[in-house]
Design an enzyme around this catalytic site. Structure first.
Site, PDB file in Angstrom:
ATOM      1  N   GLY A   9       0.837  -1.196   0.000  1.00 41.95           N
ATOM      2  CA  GLY A   9       0.000   0.000   0.000  1.00 41.95           C
ATOM      3  C   GLY A   9       0.864   1.235   0.000  1.00 41.95           C
ATOM      4  CB  CYS A  10       0.384   4.607   1.475  1.00 41.38           C
ATOM      5  SG  CYS A  10       1.325   6.118   1.737  1.00 41.38           S
ATOM      6  CG  PHE A  11       5.987   4.655  -0.678  1.00 40.77           C
ATOM      7  CD1 PHE A  11       5.671   5.902  -0.154  1.00 40.77           C
ATOM      8  CD2 PHE A  11       6.377   4.598  -2.014  1.00 40.77           C
ATOM      9  CE1 PHE A  11       5.752   7.055  -0.914  1.00 40.77           C
ATOM     10  CE2 PHE A  11       6.454   5.750  -2.787  1.00 40.77           C
ATOM     11  CZ  PHE A  11       6.147   6.984  -2.224  1.00 40.77           C
ATOM     12  CD1 TRP A  12       5.578   8.177   2.454  1.00 40.78           C
ATOM     13  CD2 TRP A  12       3.598   8.968   3.104  1.00 40.78           C
ATOM     14  NE1 TRP A  12       5.275   9.231   1.651  1.00 40.78           N
ATOM     15  CE2 TRP A  12       4.065   9.750   2.025  1.00 40.78           C
ATOM     16  CE3 TRP A  12       2.373   9.286   3.680  1.00 40.78           C
ATOM     17  CZ2 TRP A  12       3.343  10.823   1.517  1.00 40.78           C
ATOM     18  CZ3 TRP A  12       1.660  10.353   3.163  1.00 40.78           C
ATOM     19  CH2 TRP A  12       2.144  11.114   2.102  1.00 40.78           C
ATOM     20  N   PRO A  14       4.982   1.354   5.784  1.00 39.52           N
ATOM     21  CG  PRO A  14       4.109   0.001   4.096  1.00 39.52           C
ATOM     22  CD  PRO A  14       4.014   1.392   4.679  1.00 39.52           C
TER      23      PRO A  14
END
Length: 156
Positions: A9-12, A14
């Site tokens: 999903g949104c990489f921030w 993870p």
């Protein structure tokens, strides 16, 4: 050192989660799995490049295994959703493991099969890495910068 690439999903978030794992020496956010060279965030968000938002994790295999990183990956997002994570919808938010070699692929498939055997309908894509395109600097460690107030009054 070794590398692993995950789309959750949104990489921030993870990126931040992987940085906390003992044995991880670095993490960078970027794009993988698409067709356009050197895509921008705006291009990836259009859904027209085929890229996923990903985290490239650099790790010490003597301290953390690839399988352990996969377990973190499956734990920090919902691998049952197709082309979305929570409110984020689109191909760029798909659940994906981009593997570097046959050994990573076999391990990823085994972990995915283990989840499926426990009744988890895993939608996670497993594909060869191709090129990892590093995202723009303002995306790197975004949540840590935000907490430190690096964006001024933008979020207040």
């Amino acid at each position: 050192m070794a590398k692993a690439i995950f789309g959750a999903g949104c990489f921030w978030s993870p990126e931040e989660q992987f940085r906390k794992v003992p044995g991880v020496t670095g993490a960078a956010v970027g794009y993988a799995g698409g067709t356009k060279e050197n895509p921008t965030y705006e291009e990836v968000c259009s859904g027209n490049t085929g890229h996923a938002e990903v985290v490239e994790v650099e790790y010490d295999p003597a301290k953390v295994t690839y399988e352990e990183l996969l377990e973190v990956f499956f734990d920090i997002h919902d691998p049952t959703q197709v082309n979305r994570q929570g409110p984020d919808i689109g191909i760029q938010y798909r659940s994906a493991v981009f593997v570097e070699d046959d050994e990573q692929e076999a391990t990823a498939r085994a972990v995915k099969e283990r989840l499926a055997a426990h009744g988890v309908p895993v939608a996670t894509e497993i594909a060869r890495t191709g090129t990892f395109w590093r995202a723009e600097d303002y995306h790197q460690q975004f949540l840590a910068k935000r907490r430190k107030g690096a964006f001024g009054n933008l979020f207040r």
